[in-house]
Scaffold this motif. Structure first.
Motif, PDB file in Angstrom:
ATOM      1  N   ARG A  64       0.819  -1.211   0.000  1.00  0.00           N
ATOM      2  CA  ARG A  64       0.000   0.000   0.000  1.00  0.00           C
ATOM      3  C   ARG A  64       0.855   1.265   0.000  1.00  0.00           C
ATOM      4  O   ARG A  64       0.431   2.312  -0.484  1.00  0.00           O
ATOM      5  CB  ARG A  64      -0.929  -0.015   1.211  1.00  0.00           C
ATOM      6  CG  ARG A  64      -2.157  -0.897   0.991  1.00  0.00           C
ATOM      7  CD  ARG A  64      -3.047  -0.902   2.189  1.00  0.00           C
ATOM      8  NE  ARG A  64      -4.365  -1.434   1.866  1.00  0.00           N
ATOM      9  CZ  ARG A  64      -5.209  -1.935   2.769  1.00  0.00           C
ATOM     10  NH1 ARG A  64      -4.846  -1.967   4.039  1.00  0.00           N
ATOM     11  NH2 ARG A  64      -6.378  -2.393   2.409  1.00  0.00           N
ATOM     12  N   ARG A  66       3.544   1.617  -1.725  1.00  0.00           N
ATOM     13  CA  ARG A  66       3.929   1.827  -3.119  1.00  0.00           C
ATOM     14  C   ARG A  66       2.721   2.009  -4.026  1.00  0.00           C
ATOM     15  O   ARG A  66       2.811   2.661  -5.063  1.00  0.00           O
ATOM     16  CB  ARG A  66       4.759   0.623  -3.606  1.00  0.00           C
ATOM     17  CG  ARG A  66       6.092   0.457  -2.906  1.00  0.00           C
ATOM     18  CD  ARG A  66       7.063   1.572  -3.280  1.00  0.00           C
ATOM     19  NE  ARG A  66       7.261   1.650  -4.713  1.00  0.00           N
ATOM     20  CZ  ARG A  66       8.153   0.894  -5.376  1.00  0.00           C
ATOM     21  NH1 ARG A  66       8.929   0.048  -4.714  1.00  0.00           N
ATOM     22  NH2 ARG A  66       8.286   1.019  -6.683  1.00  0.00           N
ATOM     23  N   GLN A  67       1.598   1.397  -3.654  1.00  0.00           N
ATOM     24  CA  GLN A  67       0.375   1.513  -4.448  1.00  0.00           C
ATOM     25  C   GLN A  67      -0.773   1.849  -3.498  1.00  0.00           C
ATOM     26  O   GLN A  67      -1.523   0.974  -3.074  1.00  0.00           O
ATOM     27  CB  GLN A  67       0.092   0.206  -5.209  1.00  0.00           C
ATOM     28  CG  GLN A  67      -1.100   0.304  -6.148  1.00  0.00           C
ATOM     29  CD  GLN A  67      -1.369  -0.999  -6.893  1.00  0.00           C
ATOM     30  OE1 GLN A  67      -0.456  -1.772  -7.162  1.00  0.00           O
ATOM     31  NE2 GLN A  67      -2.630  -1.241  -7.221  1.00  0.00           N
ATOM     32  N   ASP A  69      -3.672   2.973  -3.719  1.00  0.00           N
ATOM     33  CA  ASP A  69      -5.054   2.640  -4.070  1.00  0.00           C
ATOM     34  C   ASP A  69      -5.307   1.133  -4.092  1.00  0.00           C
ATOM     35  O   ASP A  69      -6.375   0.694  -4.522  1.00  0.00           O
ATOM     36  CB  ASP A  69      -5.424   3.250  -5.421  1.00  0.00           C
ATOM     37  CG  ASP A  69      -4.596   2.682  -6.573  1.00  0.00           C
ATOM     38  OD1 ASP A  69      -3.565   2.031  -6.303  1.00  0.00           O
ATOM     39  OD2 ASP A  69      -4.973   2.894  -7.741  1.00  0.00           O
ATOM     40  N   PHE A  70      -4.338   0.331  -3.617  1.00  0.00           N
ATOM     41  CA  PHE A  70      -4.540  -1.118  -3.616  1.00  0.00           C
ATOM     42  C   PHE A  70      -5.696  -1.460  -2.687  1.00  0.00           C
ATOM     43  O   PHE A  70      -5.694  -1.141  -1.501  1.00  0.00           O
ATOM     44  CB  PHE A  70      -3.276  -1.846  -3.170  1.00  0.00           C
ATOM     45  CG  PHE A  70      -3.449  -3.347  -3.124  1.00  0.00           C
ATOM     46  CD1 PHE A  70      -3.396  -4.101  -4.288  1.00  0.00           C
ATOM     47  CD2 PHE A  70      -3.686  -4.004  -1.917  1.00  0.00           C
ATOM     48  CE1 PHE A  70      -3.568  -5.482  -4.259  1.00  0.00           C
ATOM     49  CE2 PHE A  70      -3.855  -5.380  -1.881  1.00  0.00           C
ATOM     50  CZ  PHE A  70      -3.790  -6.120  -3.054  1.00  0.00           C
ATOM     51  N   ARG A 181       3.089  -7.734 -10.308  1.00  0.00           N
ATOM     52  CA  ARG A 181       2.900  -6.484 -11.057  1.00  0.00           C
ATOM     53  C   ARG A 181       4.131  -5.605 -10.875  1.00  0.00           C
ATOM     54  O   ARG A 181       4.679  -5.504  -9.773  1.00  0.00           O
ATOM     55  CB  ARG A 181       1.669  -5.750 -10.559  1.00  0.00           C
ATOM     56  CG  ARG A 181       1.444  -4.415 -11.233  1.00  0.00           C
ATOM     57  CD  ARG A 181       0.184  -3.716 -10.761  1.00  0.00           C
ATOM     58  NE  ARG A 181       0.080  -2.417 -11.420  1.00  0.00           N
ATOM     59  CZ  ARG A 181       0.591  -1.302 -10.944  1.00  0.00           C
ATOM     60  NH1 ARG A 181       1.202  -1.300  -9.772  1.00  0.00           N
ATOM     61  NH2 ARG A 181       0.478  -0.169 -11.611  1.00  0.00           N
ATOM     62  N   LEU A 183       5.546  -2.263 -10.262  1.00  0.00           N
ATOM     63  CA  LEU A 183       5.004  -1.046  -9.666  1.00  0.00           C
ATOM     64  C   LEU A 183       5.410   0.218 -10.407  1.00  0.00           C
ATOM     65  O   LEU A 183       4.816   1.275 -10.215  1.00  0.00           O
ATOM     66  CB  LEU A 183       5.440  -0.959  -8.203  1.00  0.00           C
ATOM     67  CG  LEU A 183       4.833  -2.032  -7.285  1.00  0.00           C
ATOM     68  CD1 LEU A 183       5.522  -2.027  -5.927  1.00  0.00           C
ATOM     69  CD2 LEU A 183       3.335  -1.832  -7.130  1.00  0.00           C
ATOM     70  N   ARG A 186       2.724   1.756 -15.751  1.00  0.00           N
ATOM     71  CA  ARG A 186       1.406   2.379 -15.719  1.00  0.00           C
ATOM     72  C   ARG A 186       0.297   1.353 -15.939  1.00  0.00           C
ATOM     73  O   ARG A 186      -0.877   1.649 -15.717  1.00  0.00           O
ATOM     74  CB  ARG A 186       1.322   3.462 -16.797  1.00  0.00           C
ATOM     75  CG  ARG A 186       2.221   4.660 -16.531  1.00  0.00           C
ATOM     76  CD  ARG A 186       2.009   5.749 -17.568  1.00  0.00           C
ATOM     77  NE  ARG A 186       2.839   6.924 -17.310  1.00  0.00           N
ATOM     78  CZ  ARG A 186       2.826   8.022 -18.048  1.00  0.00           C
ATOM     79  NH1 ARG A 186       2.024   8.084 -19.121  1.00  0.00           N
ATOM     80  NH2 ARG A 186       3.598   9.053 -17.747  1.00  0.00           N
ATOM     81  N   PRO A 188      -2.028  -1.299 -14.902  1.00  0.00           N
ATOM     82  CA  PRO A 188      -2.510  -1.734 -13.591  1.00  0.00           C
ATOM     83  C   PRO A 188      -2.731  -3.235 -13.470  1.00  0.00           C
ATOM     84  O   PRO A 188      -3.014  -3.738 -12.383  1.00  0.00           O
ATOM     85  CB  PRO A 188      -3.843  -0.982 -13.452  1.00  0.00           C
ATOM     86  CG  PRO A 188      -4.339  -0.893 -14.866  1.00  0.00           C
ATOM     87  CD  PRO A 188      -3.109  -0.707 -15.720  1.00  0.00           C
ATOM     88  N   TRP A 190      -2.251  -7.319 -13.310  1.00  0.00           N
ATOM     89  CA  TRP A 190      -1.348  -8.265 -12.676  1.00  0.00           C
ATOM     90  C   TRP A 190      -1.187  -9.470 -13.588  1.00  0.00           C
ATOM     91  O   TRP A 190      -2.101  -9.833 -14.338  1.00  0.00           O
ATOM     92  CB  TRP A 190      -1.902  -8.717 -11.325  1.00  0.00           C
ATOM     93  CG  TRP A 190      -1.987  -7.630 -10.297  1.00  0.00           C
ATOM     94  CD1 TRP A 190      -2.810  -6.542 -10.306  1.00  0.00           C
ATOM     95  CD2 TRP A 190      -1.206  -7.534  -9.101  1.00  0.00           C
ATOM     96  NE1 TRP A 190      -2.598  -5.777  -9.191  1.00  0.00           N
ATOM     97  CE2 TRP A 190      -1.624  -6.353  -8.426  1.00  0.00           C
ATOM     98  CE3 TRP A 190      -0.211  -8.325  -8.525  1.00  0.00           C
ATOM     99  CZ2 TRP A 190      -1.080  -5.954  -7.215  1.00  0.00           C
ATOM    100  CZ3 TRP A 190       0.331  -7.935  -7.309  1.00  0.00           C
ATOM    101  CH2 TRP A 190      -0.079  -6.752  -6.674  1.00  0.00           C
TER     102      TRP A 190
END
Length: 200
Positions: A64, A66-67, A69-70, A181, A183, A186, A188, A190
């Protein structure tokens, strides 16, 4: 006058008992309960069969970070959709659908199995007898690669047709599918990088 004094004493006792009870922490408090997982975005609702198993906090926290919106619920919904798509594409020998969803070595294994089936003159179709259950088994970040392992429980009916006739096989499956995925990308989506048998 005596009655008023008695009522006043009783009221004081009742108020004290209420304060003593309500002023204490009894049972689980709101701050003790983990925040609920956010619902998936509109257009792909979460299914009641999908439940996120608590994962290693460090791994999920790192993902989360790093991403941001996960969303575990949305991810599991996507994993279930990918499972159904891959399962049916493999049975149909649909390489075009499979290729963008699988890592190169996984695609090579699928290709070998499909080629062997075709060499034997067999055709297959697959049907899900119940909605698969998907649970987040673990999540981690290594470098710029996010990795999530999903436990998938399913009831599958396979129909196989060959020169010997048709065979129908109903079975329950328990698998661990590992998705990765980049990171930095762009994209999104997997990619499935590993399939292993799990205990049901």
């Amino acid at each position: 006058m005596l009655e008023l004094i008695v009522f006043a004493v009783l009221a004081a006792v009742v108020l004290y008992q209420l304060y003593a009870t309500l002023g204490r922490r009894v049972g689980r408090q709101p701050e003790d309960t983990p925040a609920p997982v956010a619902a998936p975005a509109a257009g792909r609702p979460a299914d009641s069969a999908e439940t996120a198993i608590p994962v290693n906090a460090t791994g999920l926290a790192a993902l989360r970070a790093r991403q941001p919106d996960f969303d575990p619920a949305r991810f599991l919904s996507g994993a279930r959709y990918a499972y159904e798509m891959i399962l049916k594409a493999f049975a149909a020998g649909d390489r075009e659908t499979l290729k963008p969803l699988l890592a190169a070595d996984v695609m090579a294994n699928f290709e070998g199995a499909m080629a062997a089936r075709e060499a034997e003159g067999r055709t297959e179709s697959v049907e899900l007898l119940a909605q698969p259950r998907t649970d987040l088994d673990s999540a981690e970040v290594q470098g710029d690669t996010a990795r999530a392992v999903v436990r998938i429980l399913a009831e599958v009916r396979t129909r196989s047709t060959s020169a010997a006739g048709e065979a129908v096989d109903d079975r329950r499956t328990a698998d661990l599918w590992t998705f990765e995925r980049d990171l930095k990308s762009r994209d999104p989506n997997w990619t499935l990088v590993r399939v292993a048998v799990a205990e049901a």
